[in-house]
Design a protein around this motif. Structure first.
Motif, mmCIF file in Angstrom:
data_model
loop_
_atom_site.group_PDB
_atom_site.id
_atom_site.type_symbol
_atom_site.label_atom_id
_atom_site.label_comp_id
_atom_site.label_asym_id
_atom_site.label_seq_id
_atom_site.Cartn_x
_atom_site.Cartn_y
_atom_site.Cartn_z
ATOM 1 N N SER A 130 0.827 -1.213 0.000
ATOM 2 C CA SER A 130 0.000 0.000 0.000
ATOM 3 C C SER A 130 0.861 1.263 0.000
ATOM 4 N N ARG A 131 2.147 1.114 0.283
ATOM 5 C CA ARG A 131 3.060 2.251 0.271
ATOM 6 C C ARG A 131 3.980 2.153 -0.934
ATOM 7 N N ALA A 132 4.378 3.309 -1.458
ATOM 8 C CA ALA A 132 5.328 3.319 -2.575
ATOM 9 C C ALA A 132 6.624 2.673 -2.118
ATOM 10 N N LYS A 133 7.172 1.792 -2.950
ATOM 11 C CA LYS A 133 8.363 1.043 -2.552
ATOM 12 C C LYS A 133 9.625 1.833 -2.858
ATOM 13 N N THR A 134 10.376 2.112 -1.835
ATOM 14 C CA THR A 134 11.697 2.714 -1.976
ATOM 15 C C THR A 134 12.672 1.707 -1.387
ATOM 16 N N ALA A 135 13.570 1.181 -2.224
ATOM 17 C CA ALA A 135 14.362 0.042 -1.760
ATOM 18 C C ALA A 135 15.717 -0.018 -2.453
ATOM 19 N N VAL A 136 16.592 -0.834 -1.859
ATOM 20 C CA VAL A 136 17.885 -1.173 -2.456
ATOM 21 C C VAL A 136 17.951 -2.694 -2.536
ATOM 22 N N GLU A 137 18.132 -3.211 -3.749
ATOM 23 C CA GLU A 137 18.301 -4.647 -3.936
ATOM 24 C C GLU A 137 19.789 -4.934 -4.096
ATOM 25 N N VAL A 138 20.322 -5.809 -3.257
ATOM 26 C CA VAL A 138 21.753 -6.116 -3.273
ATOM 27 C C VAL A 138 21.944 -7.561 -3.710
ATOM 28 N N ILE A 139 22.696 -7.742 -4.780
ATOM 29 C CA ILE A 139 22.998 -9.065 -5.322
ATOM 30 C C ILE A 139 24.514 -9.203 -5.397
ATOM 31 N N THR A 140 25.043 -10.251 -4.813
ATOM 32 C CA THR A 140 26.494 -10.457 -4.853
ATOM 33 C C THR A 140 26.804 -11.815 -5.460
ATOM 34 N N ARG A 141 27.999 -11.888 -5.971
ATOM 35 C CA ARG A 141 28.529 -13.178 -6.418
ATOM 36 C C ARG A 141 29.865 -13.372 -5.751
ATOM 37 N N PRO A 142 30.005 -14.383 -4.868
ATOM 38 C CA PRO A 142 28.984 -15.363 -4.491
ATOM 39 C C PRO A 142 27.933 -14.780 -3.553
ATOM 40 N N GLU A 143 26.830 -15.522 -3.398
ATOM 41 C CA GLU A 143 25.754 -15.086 -2.520
ATOM 42 C C GLU A 143 26.110 -15.369 -1.052
ATOM 43 N N GLY A 144 25.232 -14.922 -0.163
ATOM 44 C CA GLY A 144 25.405 -15.196 1.260
ATOM 45 C C GLY A 144 26.199 -14.156 2.014
ATOM 46 N N ALA A 145 26.473 -12.997 1.390
ATOM 47 C CA ALA A 145 27.237 -11.950 2.069
ATOM 48 C C ALA A 145 26.351 -11.214 3.076
ATOM 49 N N ARG A 146 26.932 -10.811 4.191
ATOM 50 C CA ARG A 146 26.208 -10.053 5.211
ATOM 51 C C ARG A 146 26.131 -8.587 4.786
ATOM 52 N N VAL A 147 24.967 -7.974 5.008
ATOM 53 C CA VAL A 147 24.735 -6.592 4.577
ATOM 54 C C VAL A 147 24.422 -5.729 5.797
ATOM 55 N N TYR A 148 25.137 -4.614 5.917
ATOM 56 C CA TYR A 148 24.901 -3.633 6.966
ATOM 57 C C TYR A 148 24.616 -2.286 6.298
ATOM 58 N N VAL A 149 23.770 -1.490 6.925
ATOM 59 C CA VAL A 149 23.411 -0.180 6.392
ATOM 60 C C VAL A 149 23.934 0.897 7.328
ATOM 61 N N ASP A 150 24.818 1.742 6.785
ATOM 62 C CA ASP A 150 25.410 2.899 7.472
ATOM 63 C C ASP A 150 26.425 2.539 8.560
ATOM 64 N N SER A 151 26.173 1.518 9.367
ATOM 65 C CA SER A 151 27.167 1.122 10.370
ATOM 66 C C SER A 151 26.886 -0.304 10.803
ATOM 67 N N LYS A 152 27.939 -1.001 11.205
ATOM 68 C CA LYS A 152 27.768 -2.367 11.670
ATOM 69 C C LYS A 152 27.097 -2.402 13.032
ATOM 70 N N GLU A 153 27.219 -1.299 13.776
ATOM 71 C CA GLU A 153 26.620 -1.246 15.107
ATOM 72 C C GLU A 153 25.097 -1.317 15.055
ATOM 73 N N SER A 154 24.504 -0.897 13.923
ATOM 74 C CA SER A 154 23.045 -0.919 13.802
ATOM 75 C C SER A 154 22.499 -2.320 13.546
ATOM 76 N N GLY A 155 23.395 -3.276 13.333
ATOM 77 C CA GLY A 155 22.943 -4.653 13.140
ATOM 78 C C GLY A 155 22.883 -5.050 11.688
ATOM 79 N N MET A 156 23.090 -6.330 11.443
ATOM 80 C CA MET A 156 23.025 -6.865 10.086
ATOM 81 C C MET A 156 21.593 -6.810 9.565
ATOM 82 N N ARG A 157 21.436 -6.408 8.296
ATOM 83 C CA ARG A 157 20.102 -6.331 7.694
ATOM 84 C C ARG A 157 19.699 -7.628 7.004
ATOM 85 N N GLY A 158 20.633 -8.552 6.842
ATOM 86 C CA GLY A 158 20.334 -9.811 6.180
ATOM 87 C C GLY A 158 21.510 -10.247 5.331
ATOM 88 N N VAL A 159 21.292 -11.292 4.526
ATOM 89 C CA VAL A 159 22.346 -11.796 3.651
ATOM 90 C C VAL A 159 21.857 -11.789 2.210
#
Length: 335
Positions: A130-159
């Motif tokens: 219902s909300r306009a989607k504003t997003a960043v899609e991250v694709i790496t080769r190889p897959e399974g990399a950990r992703v952090y936004v702005d700082s590692k202290e804020s916690g991992m956002r996923g892989v």
């Protein structure tokens, strides 16, 4: 005495792992990950599992999320991704919950509860739609990399691969994978757009990725485009030459006092030239169209391919509204 204590810790950890994984039917054997942990780290992992589970049961979902983040950093087991999804869903952070649920399913595609998790994702995504989607899609080769936004202290956002729902603005992404050089990427995300980042990770120690294939070279579509334009440009030249050869043949007949052997040979030569140039005039626009079409197809394939070249290629692409009535596409990279 110390030896007996270590054995007790190992047995406790094994029992804890069986309990931890029973809720999500984790199919992979985690023994290899555990073997890489020191005895002190195994004890720490038990404590984190206890702490995170207790915090979740007590309704302290932010504390549970923080604890499971720490546990995943210590032992990157997919089950922690699932539990992070649960915690963020309870916190009302739907976008982050979906990110972790999807990361879990990417890591454990045969999970027994996949159907229920996918149903949960569908419900959450209907709320997000219902909300306009504003997003960043991250694709790496190889897959399974950990992703952090702005700082590692804020916690991992996923892989990776991962679709991060964010507010419009500028962000610094930190991408890490054991055995590979970390990546720090700055990205600007416009309102209502999805920016796609395709990143190739280089192994540690300076060993670069394999050389890109010939078809990934930017010179392939450029060369085809030049050939196509050249072929189209030669079409009127060939037509003109064919007309000239035809006029030459007619002139030979008009000037001849009779059909001698010499006149016949000259007329046949003019006819052959006319036929040759007519054939070239027909073939050249076909060759031009095929070359230009191939150049366009290869260029689009190079943009959309998941296997980026190490030096050239597209690193980011954004799609979204532009102005009041149109759509826009933005491309970032090296060519």
């Amino acid at each position: 005495m110390m030896f007996m204590k270590m054995r007790v810790c190992g047995a406790a950890l094994a029992a804890m792992v069986v309990w931890l994984f029973s809720a999500t039917a984790f199919a992979a054997d985690p023994d290899q990950i555990f073997e890489e942990l020191s005895e002190a780290e195994k004890v720490q992992l038990i404590e984190l599992i206890d702490e995170g589970s207790a915090a979740y049961d007590d309704g302290q979902f932010q504390q549970a999320a923080d604890t499971f983040h720490e546990a995943y950093e210590l032992a990157p087991l997919p089950d922690f991704l699932y539990r992070l999804g649960l915690a963020y869903e309870r916190l009302g952070e739907d976008a982050r919950a979906v990110e972790y649920y999807r990361s879990f399913l990417n890591q454990v595609p045969q999970a027994e509860e996949r159907g229920r998790i996918e149903s949960t994702i569908a419900v959450i995504e209907r709320r997000l739609a219902s909300r306009a989607k504003t997003a960043v899609e991250v694709i790496t080769r190889p897959e399974g990399a950990r992703v952090y936004v702005d700082s590692k202290e804020s916690g991992m956002r996923g892989v990776t691969p991962i679709d991060l729902n964010v507010e419009a603005g500028s962000y610094t992404l930190f991408i890490e994978l054991d055995g590979y050089e970390p990546i720090e990427e700055r990205v600007q995300v416009p309102e209502g757009q999805t920016v796609v980042l395709r990143l190739g990770m280089e192994p540690e120690g300076g060993v670069g990725p394999a050389e890109p294939s010939f078809m990934r070279s930017t010179w392939v579509p450029v060369t085809l485009a030049v050939v196509g334009v050249g072929a189209l440009a030669l079409t009127p030249v060939f037509s003109s030459q064919a007309e000239a050869a035809g006029r030459e043949g007619d002139e030979i007949l008009r000037r001849a006092d009779g059909r001698t052997a010499a006149n016949n040979a000259a007329k046949e030569a003019a006819d052959r030239r006319e036929a040759t140039y007519n054939g070239l005039a027909i073939a050249s626009p076909i060759v031009g169209a095929v070359a230009l079409t191939s150049a366009g197809v290869i260029f689009v394939w190079q943009i959309l391919s998941d296997d980026p070249a190490p030096e050239r290629g597209v690193s980011a692409m954004g799609v979204g509204p532009m102005g009041e009535d149109g759509m826009g596409v933005g491309i970032q990279g090296r060519f």
